[in-house]
Design an enzyme around this catalytic site. Structure first.
Site, PDB file in Angstrom:
ATOM      1  N   PRO A 161      37.187 -39.057 -28.865  1.00 41.45           N
ATOM      2  CG  PRO A 161      35.560 -37.587 -29.663  1.00 41.45           C
ATOM      3  CD  PRO A 161      36.864 -38.223 -30.019  1.00 41.45           C
ATOM      4  CD  GLU A 162      36.271 -44.425 -24.815  1.00 40.78           C
ATOM      5  OE1 GLU A 162      35.288 -45.145 -24.541  1.00 40.78           O
ATOM      6  OE2 GLU A 162      37.436 -44.774 -24.593  1.00 40.78           O
TER       7      GLU A 162
END
Ligand SMILES: [Zn+2]
Length: 286
Positions: free
Chosen positions: A2-3
């Site tokens: 995930p960013e």
């Protein structure tokens, strides 16, 4: 992985559904999920008990839940597949449920950490005067942080003998920018990923930071549609950001600006996607 925007979506969900609730008890169902807590699962659970959870915070991709009156916080490592879910007590246990936190109230929901691949986990850390867990004290502010210092970032770029994409992924300079958003922001800025940072003028740095913020805010706007759901979720493959990507994953497809086929090059065990016409490689430095 995930960013930043995905993690911020989770943080907002936790703020809505978990903040200000007092922990009744916690249950660690898999030791790997608390492996960063050296004293073990029972100690982890015991230390959460009776504490009220403050407003969840984030820096870059790091997310933590402050434990009020303890000087500590629970840091969430989402890894490749970690999810934080807020579920009704009666919901059946997920197949990969690792940690369960129950609350001392009548809201009927609990916090669950679910992780198929067990690269992620939760850990407890002391917090500094700014509320930051000690293990991430070296992580720079992220570009969505109101206290991020654009001028200091520019000066650091000018000083450093590095290239622009490396700098964007350097967590000691700027946090929360991963491979995908770096490629997107560089395409928007017409900058090649190997451009030496020492050559960036102040307006170019400002433009780059503007694009970094724009791509992150656009992803947040799309991910934001799930805020109202009780189901708080993070999953790097959820895919809500790939609908609007201009560079990442577009090898061979026409550049959306000039129609030149986009290229992909191996880059530090990852890939860089760019337009060979809009993003000219830097001239070799002698
Ligand atoms: Zn182009």
């Amino acid at each position: 992985m995930p960013e930043l925007p995905e993690v911020e979506v989770v943080r907002r969900g936790l703020e809505r559904w978990v903040a200000h609730r007092t922990v009744a008890d916690a249950e660690v169902l898999h030791p790997r999920a608390v492996r960063r807590h050296i004293a073990g699962g029972d100690d982890f659970a015991q230390r959460l008990k009776g504490h009220r959870i403050g407003v969840p915070s984030r820096r870059g991709k790091y997310l933590w839940l402050p434990l009020e009156d303890s000087g500590q916080a629970v840091l969430a490592h989402l890894g490749m597949s970690g999810q934080l879910l807020v579920q009704p007590h009666e919901a059946p246990a997920e197949k990969h449920l690792r940690i369960r936190v129950r609350f001392a109230d009548a809201l009927g929901t609990e916090l669950r950490f679910v992780d198929q691949r067990t690269f992620g986990g939760l850990s407890l850390h002391d917090t500094g005067p700014d509320g930051l867990p000690d293990v991430i004290a070296h992580i720079a502010r992220d570009p969505l942080d109101p206290l991020f210092d654009d001028e200091a970032f520019h000066q650091a770029l000018r000083r450093k003998r590095t290239t622009v994409k490396r700098a964007l992924l350097d967590q000691s300079l700027i946090s929360g920018v991963g491979n995908i958003y770096a490629d997107e922001a560089l395409w928007r800025s017409r900058l090649h990923y190997e451009r030496p940072t020492a050559t960036l003028t102040r307006p170019r740095t400002a433009e780059l930071l503007g694009h970094v913020r724009d791509v992150m805010n656009a992803a947040l706007a799309v991910g934001g549609t799930s805020f109202d759901s009780l189901y708080v979720n993070v999953n790097g493959e959820s895919g809500y950001f790939d609908r609007s990507l201009d560079a990442y994953g577009r090898e061979g497809l026409p550049c959306r600006r000039c129609a030149t086929p986009m290229r992909r090059r191996p880059w530090m065990n990852r890939s860089s996607y760019y337009c060979p016409k809009c993003q000219r490689p830097p001239r070799a430095v002698s």
